[in-house]
Write a protein that holds these residues in place. Structure first.
Motif, mmCIF file in Angstrom:
data_model
loop_
_atom_site.group_PDB
_atom_site.id
_atom_site.type_symbol
_atom_site.label_atom_id
_atom_site.label_comp_id
_atom_site.label_asym_id
_atom_site.label_seq_id
_atom_site.Cartn_x
_atom_site.Cartn_y
_atom_site.Cartn_z
ATOM 1 N N SER A 124 -9.492 12.245 -9.238
ATOM 2 C CA SER A 124 -9.748 12.331 -7.795
ATOM 3 C C SER A 124 -9.761 13.781 -7.342
ATOM 4 O O SER A 124 -10.606 14.187 -6.540
ATOM 5 C CB SER A 124 -8.667 11.567 -7.021
ATOM 6 N N ARG B 152 -0.919 7.546 0.497
ATOM 7 C CA ARG B 152 -1.993 8.192 -0.243
ATOM 8 C C ARG B 152 -1.502 9.324 -1.136
ATOM 9 O O ARG B 152 -2.070 9.593 -2.183
ATOM 10 C CB ARG B 152 -3.031 8.757 0.733
ATOM 11 N N GLY C 297 -11.313 9.188 -4.118
ATOM 12 C CA GLY C 297 -10.676 8.120 -4.875
ATOM 13 C C GLY C 297 -11.664 7.072 -5.348
ATOM 14 O O GLY C 297 -11.304 6.157 -6.080
ATOM 15 N N ARG D 74 -4.479 2.996 -8.358
ATOM 16 C CA ARG D 74 -4.655 3.668 -7.073
ATOM 17 C C ARG D 74 -3.574 4.700 -6.819
ATOM 18 O O ARG D 74 -3.849 5.799 -6.347
ATOM 19 C CB ARG D 74 -4.642 2.598 -5.968
ATOM 20 N N SER D 75 -2.324 4.332 -7.122
ATOM 21 C CA SER D 75 -1.218 5.184 -6.664
ATOM 22 C C SER D 75 -0.366 5.778 -7.762
ATOM 23 O O SER D 75 0.364 6.724 -7.520
ATOM 24 C CB SER D 75 -0.291 4.380 -5.744
ATOM 25 N N LYS E 152 0.856 -1.189 0.000
ATOM 26 C CA LYS E 152 0.000 0.000 0.000
ATOM 27 C C LYS E 152 0.891 1.237 0.000
ATOM 28 O O LYS E 152 1.487 1.579 1.018
ATOM 29 C CB LYS E 152 -0.894 0.024 1.242
ATOM 30 N N GLN F 18 -10.624 1.841 -0.737
ATOM 31 C CA GLN F 18 -11.536 2.652 0.067
ATOM 32 C C GLN F 18 -12.098 1.791 1.207
ATOM 33 O O GLN F 18 -12.013 0.567 1.166
ATOM 34 C CB GLN F 18 -12.701 3.155 -0.792
#
Lengths: 179, 287
Positions: free
Chosen positions: B219, B141, B260, B209-210, B138, B250
């Motif tokens: 976003s 953010r 997001g 996502r990243s 992960k 999420q």
């Protein structure tokens, strides 16, 4: 917008203002009709493929190798040439290609190698480049008893029709990118 | 076989139970987007001589008559380097309004990378079934925003558009045209392959996502969207199904869904107790 995003946006804006643009020299390539000058064109083009999508002769190509130019179109006059239909200039979403009249186009300049040209070397009669030119007598005229082509680069739009028409045994004409 | 296909396409053995009309609609829309991406080049090739520039399309740049839809990210990059023109404003306005209203819907409804992501998720599911470990890093953010700003700054410094080189919808759209028009793939195929490998072996949907600058852009713009996922805590049993089904990390279970969210609605569809629902909420207000 939270504080962190705001700080990030400000930092980005400052960096954009301070860092000098175009550290890298713009590549010399034949660009589609109406293209902005080298440098400005690479900044504006988003590689959306629309110009290549509407090109009836498929001379608008995209490079396939790994490079920073992989998403910008260039002209490939190997098999076909630009017929000055000007559709590519009508579809560009970011004004990387400006809407022009066909006479205002300046894709490149013709370069004639006289040692390969049939009339200039006395190998035969050939007026193909003169016959296909959209602006005969202005961009190219035939001179002398052997009717050899004489190009006027300042009046030539660089559409490449002469390069396409030049016999494969001669291949005396090449459209070169603007310097 | 059917069971296998169903599980491969919907890994983690989570059943979509209700709000199925929403899911059908989303799948139809995605199907249409993919059809457009891959069949338009073919149609184009056969109508090349009688070309009509009033209908054009690749996923990041569509024109139907006077209606123009250009990806806000690519437009922003052009505006930063070339300044704002009326033509640019006109082409960007529909996209910006759509994202401002609906949020990051493009990622869940139209992105041509989604089939690749589904394949990646299926590969992860297979790996775990075979007892092989799968990493799920992960990234923080802020990574996606850093990538977004980085892509714009690097592009400005080099004087080239970097977004079309690394942004999967743009890359896939261009490669589809390239295959049909010239019969060969370009360097963009490796970008998609790298994203697939990253998603499969490093981080689940980690690229979306990243790393995806487009996702970060949507976003950011989509923070203005009033559409939210709401969890009725009195019905929630803390079963975590919604958190697990979400590709983008999420947490509807804890009512922590930010901009997001890609509006795929799978959390709502998979909730066993119907605790989750769509809700309209003016941004900035806390319920």
């Amino acid at each position: 917008m939270n504080r962190r995003a705001l700080v990030g946006a400000l930092a980005a804006a400052v960096t954009l203002a301070v860092v000098p643009r175009r550290v890298r020299a713009a590549p010399k390539k034949l660009r589609p009709p109406g293209a902005l000058p080298a440098g400005a064109f690479e900044e504006a083009c988003i590689g959306c493929f629309r110009c290549a999508e509407v090109c009836p002769t498929k001379v608008i190509r995209f490079p396939s190798a790994f490079s920073l130019d992989v998403a910008t179109p260039y002209l490939d006059f190997e098999d076909r040439a630009c017929v000055l239909c000007m559709k590519c200039t009508q579809v560009c979403p970011t004004d990387a290609l400006l809407k022009l009249a066909a006479e205002q186009v300046k894709v490149g300049v013709p370069k004639l190698t006289r040692s390969q040209c049939l009339p200039w070397t006395g190998q035969g009669v050939c007026r193909l480049c003169y016959q296909v030119c959209p602006y005969p007598d202005r961009a190219v005229e035939v001179v002398g008893p052997q009717k050899a082509p004489l190009f006027h680069p300042e009046a030539c739009v660089g559409c490449g029709l002469c390069e396409e028409a030049c016999p494969d045994t001669a291949r005396a004409i090449v459209i070169e990118p603007l310097s | 076989m059917q069971q296998f296909v169903r599980r491969t396409l919907q890994p983690f053995d989570i059943t979509l139970r209700h709000h199925l009309a929403y899911q059908r609609g989303r799948q139809l829309f995605l199907g249409f987007s993919l059809l457009l991406t891959f069949s338009l080049p073919l149609w184009r090739l056969h109508t090349l001589e009688a070309n009509d520039p009033s209908f054009l399309g690749a996923p990041t740049s569509i024109r139907v008559g006077f209606f123009e839809l250009v990806d806000p990210l690519e437009g922003l990059a052009t505006a930063l380097m070339r300044g704002v023109s009326w033509n640019l404003v006109w082409t960007l306005l529909p996209g910006v309004l759509l994202v401002g209203l609906l949020g990051r819907f493009f990622c869940g409804w139209a992105c041509p990378y989604l089939p690749v992501l589904a394949a990646s998720n299926a590969a992860r599911w297979l790996l775990s079934r075979l007892g092989l470990p799968t990493a799920d890093v992960k990234l923080p953010r802020v990574t996606s925003r850093v990538v977004l700003v980085g892509v714009l700054v690097v592009g400005s410094v080099l004087g080239v558009q970097v977004v079309p080189l690394v942004y999967p919808p743009a890359v896939i759209g261009r490669e589809a045209f390239r295959v049909v028009f010239y019969g060969s793939l370009g360097a963009g195929a490796f970008v998609v392959l790298a994203a697939f490998l990253f998603d499969t072996f490093v981080s689940r949907a980690g690229f979306c996502r990243s790393l995806c600058p487009g996702g970060a852009m949507f976003s950011t713009l989509g923070a203005a969207s009033p559409i939210k996922v709401h969890n009725d805590r009195s019905k929630c049993t803390d079963c975590t199904v919604c958190d697990v089904v979400c590709n983008l990390g999420q947490s509807p279970m804890q009512n922590k869904v930010d901009s997001g969210c890609e509006r795929c609605g799978k959390c709502i569809a998979s909730c066993p107790t119907k605790a989750l629902s769509w809700m309209l909420q003016v941004p900035g207000k806390k319920s």
